[in-house]
Design a protein around this motif. Sequence first.
Motif, short mmCIF file in Angstrom:
data_model
loop_
_atom_site.label_atom_id
_atom_site.label_comp_id
_atom_site.label_asym_id
_atom_site.label_seq_id
_atom_site.Cartn_x
_atom_site.Cartn_y
_atom_site.Cartn_z
N LYS A 6 27.32 38.00 28.90
CA LYS A 6 26.05 37.40 29.27
C LYS A 6 25.09 37.45 28.08
N ALA A 7 24.18 36.49 28.04
CA ALA A 7 23.16 36.47 27.00
C ALA A 7 22.18 37.61 27.29
N THR A 8 22.14 38.58 26.39
CA THR A 8 21.32 39.77 26.64
C THR A 8 19.88 39.60 26.17
N THR A 9 19.61 38.56 25.40
CA THR A 9 18.23 38.25 24.98
C THR A 9 18.02 36.74 25.07
N PRO A 10 16.77 36.32 25.20
CA PRO A 10 16.51 34.88 25.18
C PRO A 10 16.97 34.24 23.87
N LEU A 11 16.76 34.93 22.77
CA LEU A 11 17.18 34.39 21.47
C LEU A 11 18.69 34.19 21.41
N LYS B 97 25.99 24.66 30.42
CA LYS B 97 25.64 24.87 31.83
C LYS B 97 25.44 26.35 32.12
N SER B 98 26.29 27.19 31.54
CA SER B 98 26.20 28.63 31.81
C SER B 98 24.92 29.24 31.27
N LEU B 99 24.24 28.53 30.36
CA LEU B 99 23.01 29.04 29.76
C LEU B 99 21.76 28.36 30.32
N LEU B 100 21.95 27.53 31.34
CA LEU B 100 20.83 26.88 32.01
C LEU B 100 20.55 27.57 33.33
N SER B 101 19.29 27.68 33.67
CA SER B 101 18.90 28.30 34.94
C SER B 101 19.37 27.44 36.11
N GLY C 176 8.79 40.76 31.44
CA GLY C 176 9.56 41.02 32.65
C GLY C 176 10.81 40.16 32.70
N GLU C 177 10.88 39.29 33.70
CA GLU C 177 12.05 38.43 33.88
C GLU C 177 11.83 37.01 33.40
N THR C 178 10.76 36.81 32.62
CA THR C 178 10.52 35.51 32.00
C THR C 178 10.31 35.72 30.51
N ALA C 179 10.52 34.66 29.75
CA ALA C 179 10.35 34.76 28.30
C ALA C 179 10.08 33.36 27.75
N PHE D 122 12.34 30.74 29.38
CA PHE D 122 13.59 31.37 29.81
C PHE D 122 13.32 32.18 31.06
N ILE D 123 14.39 32.40 31.82
CA ILE D 123 14.30 33.23 33.01
C ILE D 123 15.54 34.12 33.06
N LEU D 124 15.35 35.32 33.55
CA LEU D 124 16.47 36.25 33.70
C LEU D 124 17.09 36.03 35.07
#
Length: 153
Positions: A23-28, A47-51, A95-98, A114-116
């Motif tokens: 999983k992508a652990t950071t937004p970057l 697709k896997s990286l889109l909310s 938090g859960e947004t970036a 971004f969203i977690l």
Amino acid sequence: MKVSKIIILILAFSLVGCSFSRKATTPLEALKTYTVARKKKEVSTMKSLLSQGSIKMSEEEAKSQNRPLDEVILNDTLFPETVTSVEFKNEKIDGETATIDIKNQFGMWDRVPFILENGSWKIAKERYADELQKQSDEQMKQLEEQINQGRQE
């Protein structure tokens, strides 16, 4: 000897399996992975990286235009096909947004949200228009302040 080879094979397959489900652990990290996938036209990775909201938005667009979902995702307006590199700055996590600022094809900075989701950072394209509006409002406010300062002098 045979047992050690089996253990090595099991470990190797485990590591390979982990790399695909990483999983992508950071937004970057999500942004960088997405840009590479965009260049390689790897729609499943994109697709896997889109909310979930971004996927839903793309599904609605595909339906309204009578086009396949994968085609809509590949015709991404966030990173047009002509873009060869992406400049970024100001990763901000709350938090859960970036957000991360990226330089668009016109040399201006756009803020990408971004969203977690499920422990992984995802690009929240459904929030992109809101971010553009906020950014535009901020720029207008700064311009008004500059104009007002000029009048006071």
